[in-house]
Structures are given as C-alpha cells and as structure tokens.
Design an enzyme around this catalytic site. Structure first.
Site, mmCIF file in Angstrom:
data_model
loop_
_atom_site.group_PDB
_atom_site.id
_atom_site.type_symbol
_atom_site.label_atom_id
_atom_site.label_comp_id
_atom_site.label_asym_id
_atom_site.label_seq_id
_atom_site.Cartn_x
_atom_site.Cartn_y
_atom_site.Cartn_z
ATOM 1 N N LEU A 26 -84.515 -27.598 52.905
ATOM 2 C CA LEU A 26 -85.709 -28.228 52.254
ATOM 3 C C LEU A 26 -85.403 -29.587 52.352
ATOM 4 C CD1 LEU A 26 -86.801 -25.762 49.448
ATOM 5 C CD2 LEU A 26 -87.683 -25.814 51.715
ATOM 6 N N LYS A 28 -82.639 -31.445 50.650
ATOM 7 C CA LYS A 28 -82.165 -31.757 49.425
ATOM 8 C C LYS A 28 -81.326 -33.110 49.582
ATOM 9 C CE LYS A 28 -80.253 -28.148 47.883
ATOM 10 N NZ LYS A 28 -78.892 -28.160 47.826
ATOM 11 N N ILE A 160 -73.855 -16.887 45.501
ATOM 12 C CA ILE A 160 -72.675 -16.719 44.768
ATOM 13 C C ILE A 160 -71.730 -17.863 44.740
ATOM 14 C CG2 ILE A 160 -70.890 -15.550 46.454
ATOM 15 C CD1 ILE A 160 -70.685 -13.204 44.434
ATOM 16 N N LYS A 194 -99.155 -21.327 47.975
ATOM 17 C CA LYS A 194 -98.838 -20.306 47.127
ATOM 18 C C LYS A 194 -97.451 -20.814 46.258
ATOM 19 C CE LYS A 194 -101.078 -17.088 48.581
ATOM 20 N NZ LYS A 194 -102.160 -16.455 47.756
ATOM 21 N N PRO A 197 -93.294 -17.804 44.870
ATOM 22 C CA PRO A 197 -91.957 -18.194 44.939
ATOM 23 C C PRO A 197 -91.287 -19.062 44.085
ATOM 24 C CG PRO A 197 -93.093 -18.243 47.105
ATOM 25 C CD PRO A 197 -94.121 -18.234 45.979
ATOM 26 N N ASP A 247 -94.603 -33.459 54.321
ATOM 27 C CA ASP A 247 -94.227 -33.852 55.647
ATOM 28 C C ASP A 247 -94.390 -35.204 55.750
ATOM 29 O OD1 ASP A 247 -93.363 -31.382 55.977
ATOM 30 O OD2 ASP A 247 -94.920 -30.609 57.387
ATOM 31 N N GLY A 361 -66.661 -35.981 70.922
ATOM 32 C CA GLY A 361 -66.439 -34.485 71.084
ATOM 33 C C GLY A 361 -65.017 -34.025 71.232
ATOM 34 N N CYS A 388 -66.091 -43.069 70.978
ATOM 35 C CA CYS A 388 -64.898 -42.301 70.660
ATOM 36 C C CYS A 388 -64.347 -41.512 71.991
ATOM 37 C CB CYS A 388 -65.011 -41.179 69.505
ATOM 38 S SG CYS A 388 -63.288 -40.680 68.990
ATOM 39 N N ARG A 469 -57.577 -37.825 67.891
ATOM 40 C CA ARG A 469 -56.040 -37.603 67.849
ATOM 41 C C ARG A 469 -55.464 -38.474 69.106
ATOM 42 N NH1 ARG A 469 -54.800 -33.698 64.066
ATOM 43 N NH2 ARG A 469 -56.678 -32.261 63.867
ATOM 44 N N HIS A 513 -66.431 -44.718 65.595
ATOM 45 C CA HIS A 513 -67.573 -44.017 65.460
ATOM 46 C C HIS A 513 -68.729 -45.014 64.753
ATOM 47 C CE1 HIS A 513 -66.841 -39.881 66.907
ATOM 48 N NE2 HIS A 513 -65.838 -40.120 66.496
ATOM 49 N N GLU A 515 -71.615 -45.294 64.557
ATOM 50 C CA GLU A 515 -72.952 -44.754 63.997
ATOM 51 C C GLU A 515 -72.643 -44.552 62.544
ATOM 52 O OE1 GLU A 515 -70.626 -43.289 66.199
ATOM 53 O OE2 GLU A 515 -70.423 -41.130 65.787
#
Ligand code: GLN
Length: 537
Positions: A26, A28, A160, A194, A197, A247, A361, A388, A469, A513, A515
């Site tokens: 959603l 968060k 849980i 609705k 929920p 949205d 990657g 990288c 590495r 990196h 970014e």
C-alpha cells in the site's frame, strides 16, 4: 517554577507508529516518508525508524527478486529499500541503527542471555524482547536528539513476524506521547467504495490493545462522504482524522496532498507540537516540474532483474530527481541482458536510445549481453553510464576490444581467465561469511581535473556509497591508460579505481552507487550530467 522549567527542559520525543492493515504493497514507506517530511518541514528533527520482522540481520543476503533493492546507508548498513524513500524525502542520511530487524533484536537478546545478563530468568518475548525494542528506540531517539520519531512497522497487522514488535509499541505508548496511524485499503466495487475490510482490520488492531487515532485510506480516488462516515463510526476515529491517500501522478506529491487535508494541524494537536507552519514551497516547485516535463530522453537500462521494478528503485528515483531540477524526463526502458546475449533482442536496437546504462549486479547470468551493449555504446558514440558492475564490465569490454586481451574477464565470472582485469579486492580474499562483508558504505574518491567526472561533481574530492567485492586489477591500469581509457577517479590511497571514462566521447562509469545518494532536493551530479548529455542528441 522549578517544575515548569523541568518540564520545559526534559527531553520528551513524540512517537508516531505507522501500521499497515489488510494487505501489503500500500506504500507504507511513502506514507512514513511523507509524514516525516511534513513534520520536518515544521522545523522539528524527525527520526524515521523501520522494523522488519524477518530473522535476517540485514537485507544484504537477500535476492532482489524476493525483496527489491538492497539500500546501503553511509555507514555501510544494508537495509530495506524504504530507507531510500526516507532519505530521498527528508534530504538526510540515516544511521544503520534506524533499521531494526528481527535478526538484530534476537541476536542482541541471545547474546545477553549467553553472557548471563538474565541469570535466573526464563527469557521471554514479554518483557525481555519487548523491553529491548523500546530501549533501542528510546536510546536512538535520545542520541539523535529527535523531536519526533516516526516508526514504520514492516508487514501487515496479523502477521506472526511483527506481533511482538506491535506489543512493544503498545507498551511504549503507555509511557510516551504516541500516535498510531493505520494505513488501510479501500477497494471499489461497481463504483462503490467498500469500508468493511478497514473495519475488520481496525478491530484486529484493537484486539492487540492499540487504538489508531488516524486512518489513512489508500484508494484509487478520494473517499466518498458515506465511506468516510462509516469508517469514522466503526473505527472510533473523528472523520477529520481520516485522510485520503489516492493514486497520484508522483509519489512526491503525497506530503502536499496530506497538508491540504490539514494533516499537520491534526497531528500537531495530538502530539502537542506547537509549530504548525510548514514550508513546502521548494518541494511544491519540484513536484510541479515532475508533473510537467519539458523534454523527454529515452535511456536503455541493460540489466537482469528487469521483471521487478523494485530491484532498481533508486535508479528510477535518481532520474526523477533530475527531472525535478531540469524538466527532462527519462523514459527508462529495461532491457533483459540475457535477451541480448541469446540474440532474442538485436543489439542494434540500442541505436534508438539517447543513452545506455548498465546498473549493478552479481553473478554470471547476462554478463555477455551487458558487455555487448557497452561495446555498442562505445562504437556508436551513445552516452553511457555504468554503475558498479557497469564500471567493471566497461573495463572488461575495453580490455577485450581495444587492448586486444581476448578473454579478459572478471574473476567473478571466470576464475581461470588469462586476463583477470577485474579481481577480488585484497581484503576480500579470505572472507568466508557473506553478511555485511563487502566493501560497503561511504568511501572518498579523488577526481582528476578536465574529466567528465570533474565537470559533474565540480570537486576534486567526493564521497559516494559502495557495495562490491571486486575491483579493477591494479596490474592492468597502466595498459588500460596507455590504450586511452581515462581513470578519472581513484580511492584516497590511490589504489582502487573508482571512476573510468572514454576519451572524446561521453562514457563514464563508477565503482560506487551514486543512485543511493540522490535526493529530490539534491539530485546526484552523475545522473544530471548523463541526462543532460543524452538530451543533446
Ligand atoms: N558483483 C560485483 C562485485 O561484487 C559488482 C557489485 C555491484 O554491482 N554492486 O564487485
């Protein structure tokens, strides 16, 4: 009088706890970042914290397919990508302790148990684990001198994994000024919103002894009056404390949308915050530019986690930040490198792009496709940016095709290559443990003048975040330079190659990196220069 002064001086941070209900996905993280942004724009020091219930100590050993991008903090902590969202909104750098995982908490409790710190007791979730969590948060708030701590509880209520954390938050709220925010989803069926929920989820939260006093409703459009009234009645929340989270064209708009609904006034009242005058003028300007681009460039990103956008979220956002400052929108097309490798995509189609990017990657799959794309960029003078792994493969390509070292490779992909132009960093050679052992976090880099890197950063000394590495093998540096590759950035001790460039054409790659350090209010210079160059075409 003394009592009044005591209360005035006593350090009393406020707490906002954000819990997700009904389902995941959603946004968060965006909600947590937006609320944090609003409060920090009032002039308060905000400390975002996230709890993740998994038993991994950090995200470093997780696969991007499972978990999205691994975000790296300045101090080298490998954490959930939501930390990237917090930093991009708040324009700050966070500490690793802001990321609390189940793994970290249990590691701490078990270490204490072994040392005998609980002698005579059976160690339990309540009170031992819950106390550990509260102490962690309170100590961090105090050491950071935070006015408001915003805590995102990972997962959904009912999982849980986060049950004991929610119990810790309930206990915290008994002693500290705390507001619980429920993020919920309001689906629409046949045009009708609705609320059932949300009502059920709210009861589930109540059953844990927690009563949210603010509800944020994720939906496709703003709530209808009827839906708002129902949620208010059944969830015991004033209808002015129910907020729309519909949205939007850009996620960066959410703080503005919440501000329009008087979010600040409501939360300030609940937390006894005296300042309510938010200054979002600059933010609004940037958001407007994102919504109204003046120009578009097409950039091909040749990667291998292309099926999930979350794997490269910081890269997408770095381009958004450039758009917010230049008006140039990047259409980032993800190209699966194995498709180039296997001939499913003709490498010549890359000529339709104004720029080519190879991101970071790991592992052998797709490597040859990326190398082909880099060769194509070099031979056809298409602006190139390598991040990288994108640097390591730029060097492999150059070694093979310009220096004529035919089977040049990285030892990550071919241990027995005759020309290991990329090899393990010396300090990596004896490492066996995989968690938190890469070259991680901020490292300084010295930049040579008259290079693309210098034009971008306008400085001879920069800092960027790392996660790798392997490095350029120092034994090949002389040959690469003789054959025209420009080494424009090196680590402080001059040992590690940090930035390389092509001569007389735009191609630059970094071992870092960049970014990860880009923010909406402070875009990264390498992304800026790359997009501007692509836009010239
Ligand atoms: N696999 C390479 C290394 O470990 C590159 C890592 C990356 O792109 N983050 O050095």
């Amino acid at each position: 009088m003394i009592i009044i002064i005591y209360f005035f001086l006593k350090y009393m941070p406020r707490y906002i706890v954000i819990v997700g209900s009904i389902m995941s996905g959603l946004g968060k993280g965006v909600v947590t970042a937006s609320i944090s942004k609003l409060i920090s724009s009032l002039g308060y020091k905000v400390l975002p914290i996230k709890f993740d219930g998994y038993l991994n100590v950090d995200c470093g050993t997780m696969n991007p397919f499972r978990h999205g991008e691994v975000f790296v903090l300045e101090d080298g902590t490998e954490c959930d990508m939501d930390f990237g969202t917090y930093e991009r909104y708040l324009n700050i750098s966070l500490k690793g302790d802001c990321s609390i995982t189940g793994g970290k908490i249990f590691q701490k409790v078990i270490t204490k148990e072994r040392k005998g710190e609980y002698l005579g007791n059976d160690v339990q979730f309540v009170p031992h684990v819950t106390r550990e969590i509260q102490e962690w948060i309170k100590n961090l708030a105090e050491s950071e001198k935070a006015d408001v701590v915003v805590i995102e509880v990972g997962g959904t209520v009912g999982d849980i994994e986060n049950g004991y954390f929610l119990e810790a938050m309930r206990q915290l709220s008994l002693k500290e000024k705390t507001v619980f925010v429920q993020l919920t989803f309001v689906p629409e069926i046949n045009g009708e919103q609705k609320t059932k929920p949300t009502q059920h989820a709210n009861r589930l939260i109540n059953s844990l002894g927690i009563n949210p006093s603010i509800i944020l409703c994720r939906s496709s459009k703003p709530l209808e009056r009827d839906a708002r009234q129902k949620i208010s009645l059944f969830c015991n929340v004033d209808d002015e404390d129910i907020f729309d989270d519909y949205d939007l064209q850009t996620i960066y708009e959410l703080p503005i949308v919440l501000q329009k609904q008087s979010f600040i006034e409501r939360i300030a009242q609940k937390l006894d915050l005296r300042k309510t005058d938010a200054n979002l003028d600059n933010w609004k300007k940037l958001v407007e530019r994102i919504k109204n681009p003046v120009k578009t460039v097409n950039i091909a990103m040749v990667g291998k986690y292309t099926k999930i956008k979350d794997a490269y979220v910081s890269i997408f956002e770095a381009f958004n930040h450039v758009l917010a400052h230049t008006g140039i929108k990047t259409n980032l097309k993800m190209i699966e490198s194995t498709d180039i490798e296997e001939g499913k995509i003709d490498v010549n189609t890359l000529k339709n792009f104004e720029g080519i990017l190879v991101p970071g990657g790991f592992g052998k799959r797709g490597i040859e496709g990326k190398i082909k794309a880099i060769q194509f960029a070099r031979e056809n003078k298409i602006p190139y940016l390598g991040l990288c792994l994108g640097l390591q493969l730029m060097v492999v390509e150059y070694a093979r095709n310009v220096c004529n070292l035919e089977d040049a490779n990285s030892t990550e992909f071919d241990k027995d290559t005759k020309h290991p132009v990329i090899c393990l960093l010396p300090e990596q050679r004896d490492i066996i443990y995989k968690g938190g052992t890469m070259r991680l976090g901020n490292y300084e880099c010295l930049i040579k003048k008259d290079t693309i890197a210098y034009s971008a950063y306008q400085s001879e000394k920069i800092v960027e975040r790392h996660r790798h590495r392997y490095e350029v093998n120092p034994e090949y540096v002389k040959l690469l330079e003789e054959k025209g590759l420009v080494i424009s950035g090196t680590s402080f001790n001059n040992k590690i190659v940090e930035i390389v460039e092509w001569k007389n054409q735009f191609g630059i790659a970094t071992q870092a990196h960049p970014e990860l350090s880009s923010k909406l209010e402070k875009p990264n210079p390498l992304f800026m220069i790359f997009v501007k160059e692509a836009a010239k075409k």
